[in-house]
Design an enzyme around this catalytic site. Structure first.
Site, PDB file in Angstrom:
ATOM      1  N   CYS A 266      58.798  89.581  38.022  1.00  0.00           N
ATOM      2  CA  CYS A 266      58.887  88.585  39.105  1.00  0.00           C
ATOM      3  C   CYS A 266      59.903  87.507  38.756  1.00  0.00           C
ATOM      4  CB  CYS A 266      57.503  87.981  39.348  1.00  0.00           C
ATOM      5  SG  CYS A 266      57.511  86.826  40.743  1.00  0.00           S
TER       6      CYS A 266
ATOM      7  N   CYS B  94      42.941  83.158  52.561  1.00  0.00           N
ATOM      8  CA  CYS B  94      42.321  83.119  51.236  1.00  0.00           C
ATOM      9  C   CYS B  94      43.215  82.224  50.393  1.00  0.00           C
ATOM     10  CB  CYS B  94      42.236  84.529  50.653  1.00  0.00           C
ATOM     11  SG  CYS B  94      41.668  84.558  48.934  1.00  0.00           S
TER      12      CYS B  94
ATOM     13  N   CYS C 201      43.166  92.684  52.291  1.00  0.00           N
ATOM     14  CA  CYS C 201      43.769  91.407  51.903  1.00  0.00           C
ATOM     15  C   CYS C 201      45.067  91.736  51.165  1.00  0.00           C
ATOM     16  CB  CYS C 201      42.811  90.638  50.984  1.00  0.00           C
ATOM     17  SG  CYS C 201      43.513  89.086  50.383  1.00  0.00           S
TER      18      CYS C 201
ATOM     19  N   CYS D 133      42.114  94.024  47.918  1.00  0.00           N
ATOM     20  CA  CYS D 133      43.223  93.060  47.925  1.00  0.00           C
ATOM     21  C   CYS D 133      44.411  93.603  47.143  1.00  0.00           C
ATOM     22  CB  CYS D 133      42.738  91.749  47.320  1.00  0.00           C
ATOM     23  SG  CYS D 133      44.047  90.514  47.264  1.00  0.00           S
TER      24      CYS D 133
ATOM     25  N   CYS E 196      56.115  80.697  37.405  1.00  0.00           N
ATOM     26  CA  CYS E 196      54.739  80.185  37.317  1.00  0.00           C
ATOM     27  C   CYS E 196      54.260  80.250  35.857  1.00  0.00           C
ATOM     28  CB  CYS E 196      53.814  80.998  38.225  1.00  0.00           C
ATOM     29  SG  CYS E 196      54.505  81.224  39.886  1.00  0.00           S
TER      30      CYS E 196
ATOM     31  N   CYS F 223      51.667  82.837  34.491  1.00  0.00           N
ATOM     32  CA  CYS F 223      51.657  84.222  34.976  1.00  0.00           C
ATOM     33  C   CYS F 223      52.300  85.246  34.041  1.00  0.00           C
ATOM     34  CB  CYS F 223      52.332  84.303  36.341  1.00  0.00           C
ATOM     35  SG  CYS F 223      52.169  85.961  37.048  1.00  0.00           S
TER      36      CYS F 223
ATOM     37  N   ARG G 295      35.035  81.887  45.651  1.00  0.00           N
ATOM     38  CA  ARG G 295      35.062  83.039  44.735  1.00  0.00           C
ATOM     39  C   ARG G 295      35.234  82.614  43.282  1.00  0.00           C
ATOM     40  NH1 ARG G 295      39.131  86.206  46.678  1.00  0.00           N
ATOM     41  NH2 ARG G 295      37.641  86.850  48.240  1.00  0.00           N
TER      42      ARG G 295
HETATM   43  N1  SAM Z   1      53.313  86.837  43.605  1.00  0.00           N
HETATM   44  C1  SAM Z   1      52.421  86.386  44.583  1.00  0.00           C
HETATM   45  C2  SAM Z   1      52.222  84.889  44.551  1.00  0.00           C
HETATM   46  O1  SAM Z   1      52.345  84.276  43.502  1.00  0.00           O
HETATM   47  O2  SAM Z   1      51.920  84.342  45.619  1.00  0.00           O
HETATM   48  C3  SAM Z   1      51.079  87.075  44.570  1.00  0.00           C
HETATM   49  C4  SAM Z   1      50.411  87.421  43.252  1.00  0.00           C
HETATM   50  S1  SAM Z   1      50.005  86.056  42.175  1.00  0.00           S
HETATM   51  C5  SAM Z   1      49.664  86.878  40.664  1.00  0.00           C
HETATM   52  C6  SAM Z   1      48.436  85.526  42.813  1.00  0.00           C
HETATM   53  C7  SAM Z   1      47.699  84.395  42.123  1.00  0.00           C
HETATM   54  O3  SAM Z   1      47.140  84.843  40.905  1.00  0.00           O
HETATM   55  C8  SAM Z   1      48.482  83.164  41.689  1.00  0.00           C
HETATM   56  O4  SAM Z   1      48.752  82.290  42.744  1.00  0.00           O
HETATM   57  C9  SAM Z   1      47.537  82.529  40.694  1.00  0.00           C
HETATM   58  O5  SAM Z   1      46.678  81.617  41.344  1.00  0.00           O
HETATM   59  C10 SAM Z   1      46.739  83.712  40.147  1.00  0.00           C
HETATM   60  N2  SAM Z   1      47.014  83.944  38.717  1.00  0.00           N
HETATM   61  C11 SAM Z   1      48.123  84.512  38.185  1.00  0.00           C
HETATM   62  N3  SAM Z   1      48.076  84.545  36.843  1.00  0.00           N
HETATM   63  C12 SAM Z   1      46.895  83.975  36.496  1.00  0.00           C
HETATM   64  C13 SAM Z   1      46.261  83.694  35.260  1.00  0.00           C
HETATM   65  N4  SAM Z   1      46.841  83.996  34.093  1.00  0.00           N
HETATM   66  N5  SAM Z   1      45.049  83.114  35.253  1.00  0.00           N
HETATM   67  C14 SAM Z   1      44.451  82.790  36.436  1.00  0.00           C
HETATM   68  N6  SAM Z   1      45.002  83.026  37.639  1.00  0.00           N
HETATM   69  C15 SAM Z   1      46.208  83.591  37.684  1.00  0.00           C
HETATM   70  C1  DTB Z   2      43.454  84.925  42.971  1.00  0.00           C
HETATM   71  O1  DTB Z   2      43.223  83.748  43.278  1.00  0.00           O
HETATM   72  N1  DTB Z   2      43.224  85.450  41.788  1.00  0.00           N
HETATM   73  C2  DTB Z   2      43.649  86.832  41.744  1.00  0.00           C
HETATM   74  C3  DTB Z   2      44.077  87.095  43.218  1.00  0.00           C
HETATM   75  N2  DTB Z   2      43.960  85.808  43.820  1.00  0.00           N
HETATM   76  C4  DTB Z   2      45.368  87.718  43.506  1.00  0.00           C
HETATM   77  C5  DTB Z   2      44.664  87.110  40.715  1.00  0.00           C
HETATM   78  C6  DTB Z   2      44.204  86.749  39.309  1.00  0.00           C
HETATM   79  C7  DTB Z   2      45.266  87.195  38.349  1.00  0.00           C
HETATM   80  C8  DTB Z   2      44.873  87.001  36.921  1.00  0.00           C
HETATM   81  C9  DTB Z   2      45.958  87.421  35.986  1.00  0.00           C
HETATM   82  C10 DTB Z   2      46.308  88.882  36.056  1.00  0.00           C
HETATM   83  O2  DTB Z   2      45.396  89.755  36.039  1.00  0.00           O
HETATM   84  O3  DTB Z   2      47.500  89.186  36.050  1.00  0.00           O
HETATM   85 FE1  SF4 Z   3      55.507  85.867  40.464  1.00  0.00          FE
HETATM   86 FE2  SF4 Z   3      53.298  85.584  39.040  1.00  0.00          FE
HETATM   87 FE3  SF4 Z   3      54.335  83.472  40.260  1.00  0.00          FE
HETATM   88 FE4  SF4 Z   3      53.192  85.447  41.736  1.00  0.00          FE
HETATM   89  S1  SF4 Z   3      52.163  84.105  40.275  1.00  0.00           S
HETATM   90  S2  SF4 Z   3      55.150  84.419  42.115  1.00  0.00           S
HETATM   91  S3  SF4 Z   3      53.712  87.233  40.450  1.00  0.00           S
HETATM   92  S4  SF4 Z   3      55.302  84.661  38.607  1.00  0.00           S
END
Ligand code: SAM
Ligand code: DTB
Ligand code: SF4
Length: 328
Positions: free
Chosen positions: A68, A203, A143, A112, A72, A75, A275
Site C-alpha cells: 500500500c 462501519c 462489507c 468484510c 499509516c 499498518c 465491535r
Molecule cells: N486500506 C483501506 C483503508 O485504510 O481504508 C482498508 C484497509 S485498512 C487495513 C482498515 C483499518 O484497519 C484501518 O483503518 C485501521 O483502523 C485498521 N488497522 C490496520 N492495521 C491495524 C493494526 N495493526 N492494529 C489495529 N488496527 C489496524
Molecule cells: C477494522 O476496524 N478493523 C479491521 C477491519 N476494520 C478492516 C482490520 C484490522 C486489521 C488488523 C491488522 C491486520 O490484520 O493487518
Molecule cells: Fe494502506 Fe494500511 Fe493505511 Fe489501509 S491502513 S491505507 S492498507 S497503509
C-alpha cells in the site's frame, strides 16, 4: 488552552458538531467515572437497545494484500515499512467465495473484504463488484474496506448490493497527523459522506493504544458519535503491534482503559453495534468478558483479521459458551 479545551476546539474545527452532539468534555467526563459506575451505565444503555446476550459476528478477508502506498503508522501493509507481509494481488472470485462459505459455516452473518489500497481504480473496482454480488447471493451481509471512494464508486458498490462500507476515522483530529501524513482527516470525512449519500450503511471506528492521550480517545469517540447519523457499526481496535511499523514498541494501553473506551462508545452511540475488533488475540478472556459487559456486541470471528491473528473459532465458541453468548 488545556488538553480538553483544545480537543473540543478541534472537534468543532474539523466539522461542525451537530446541536446536542457529544462534546469532548462530556466524553471525558464519562471516562472519568468510577469503573463500576461506567460499566453499570453502559450495560443499562446497552439493554435499552439490544439483547445483552447476543453478539454479531463478522469475518474479514484480505482480498488484496500489502504494497500500500499510504503511510499509516500502525499498518503492516504499508509498502514503506518492512514487516514481512507478502504482497498478494487481488484474489480470484472463487477464492473469495470459498472463504465466504467457510465464514458462513462458522456462524458469521457478515463478510468484510479488505484491500490495501489508497482507493480503488475503476479496473480494480469491477472485480470487487462481482465479489459483492456473489457473496451476497450466499445470504451473507456484505462489507468492504477499500480506502477512499469517489461518489460514483460508492454508488456502484451500493448498486452491486453492498450493505456496509468500512472506513475508520482511526483517531482524534489533533493526533491524526502523528499517525498518517498521506491523507487527511477531511479526506476520511468526505469518503464517509459519499458512503452515506450512496445509501450504504457506515462501519466506522478507530484504533486505541497508539500512544494517544485519553483526551484523544475521547476526541475520536466524540467525532464518531457526532457523525449524523452515527455509524451503524463501530469497530474499536486495540493496536496490534507489528514489528517494522513505526508504532511497534508503543507503550500498550492498560486493559481498564480499553474497557472504558468500549463503555464510552456504547453510551455515546446507544443504537450502534460496537465491535471489539483487532487486538482480541492478545486480550485475556476476562477482559473480553468485561468488554461485552461494557456493551460490545460484535466481534471479528475467524483465525485471521487481514494479515494478523485472531482467536481460533474453537476458542471463541468456548468463550461464548462460558458467557452464555449466542451469535446474532
Ligand atoms: N486500506 C483501506 C483503508 O485504510 O481504508 C482498508 C484497509 S485498512 C487495513 C482498515 C483499518 O484497519 C484501518 O483503518 C485501521 O483502523 C485498521 N488497522 C490496520 N492495521 C491495524 C493494526 N495493526 N492494529 C489495529 N488496527 C489496524
Ligand atoms: C477494522 O476496524 N478493523 C479491521 C477491519 N476494520 C478492516 C482490520 C484490522 C486489521 C488488523 C491488522 C491486520 O490484520 O493487518
Ligand atoms: Fe494502506 Fe494500511 Fe493505511 Fe489501509 S491502513 S491505507 S492498507 S497503509
Amino acid at each position: 488552552m488545556n488538553d480538553i479545551t483544545s480537543a473540543v476546539e478541534s472537534v468543532r474545527c474539523s466539522r461542525e458538531a451537530k446541536p446536542n452532539g457529544w462534546t469532548v468534555a462530556e466524553v471525558m467526563a464519562l471516562y472519568a467515572l468510577p469503573f463500576n459506575d461506567l460499566l453499570f451505565r453502559a450495560q443499562q444503555t446497552h439493554r435499552q437497545h439490544f439483547d445483552a446476550n447476543k453478539v454479531q459476528l463478522s469475518t474479514l478477508l484480505s482480498i488484496k494484500t500489502g504494497g500500500c502506498p499510504e503511510d499509516c503508522g500502525y499498518c503492516p501493509q504499508a509498502a514503506r515499512y518492512h514487516t514481512g507481509v507478502a504482497n498478494q494481488a487481488l484474489l480470484q472470485l472463487a477464492e473469495v467465495l470459498d472463504a465466504a462459505k467457510a465464514a458462513k459455516a462458522n456462524g458469521a452473518s457478515r463478510f468484510c473484504m479488505g484491500a490495501a489500497w489508497r482507493g480503488p481504480k475503476q479496473k480494480d473496482l469491477e472485480p470487487v463488484l462481482e465479489m459483492v454480488r456473489a457473496v451476497r447471493s450466499l445470504g451473507l451481509e456484505t462489507c468492504a474496506t477499500l480506502g477512499m471512494l469517489r461518489e460514483d464508486q460508492a454508488e456502484q458498490l451500493k448498486d452491486a448490493g453492498l450493505d456496509y462500507y468500512n472506513h475508520n476515522l482511526d483517531t482524534a483530529p489533533e493526533f491524526y497527523g502523528e499517525i498518517i501524513s498521506t491523507r487527511g482527516y477531511d479526506d476520511r470525512l468526505d469518503t464517509l459522506e459519499r458512503v452515506r449519500e450512496a445509501g450504504l450503511k457506515v462501519c466506522c471506528g478507530g484504533i486505541v493504544g497508539m500512544g494517544e492521550t485519553r483526551a484523544a480517545r475521547a476526541g475520536l469517540i466524540a467525532q464518531l458519535a457526532n457523525l449524523d447519523p452515527a455509524p451503524e457499526s463501530v469497530p474499536i481496535n486495540n493496536l496490534v503491534q507489528v514489528p517494522g511499523t513505526p508504532l511497534h514498541g508503543t507503550e500498550p494501553l492498560d486493559w481498564t482503559e480499553f474497557v472504558r473506551t468500549i463503555a464510552v462508545a456504547r453510551i455515546s452511540m446507544p443504537t450502534s453495534f460496537v465491535r471489539l475488533s483487532a487486538g482480541r488475540q492478545e486480550m485475556p478472556e476476562p477482559v473480553q468478558a468485561l468488554c461485552f459487559l461494557a456493551g460490545a456486541n460484535s466481534i471479528f470471528c475467524g483465525d485471521k483479521l487481514l494479515t494478523t491473528g485472531n482467536p481460533e473459532a474453537q476458542r471463541d465458541r468456548a468463550l461464548f459458551e462460558k458467557l452464555n453468548l449466542t451469535p446474532l
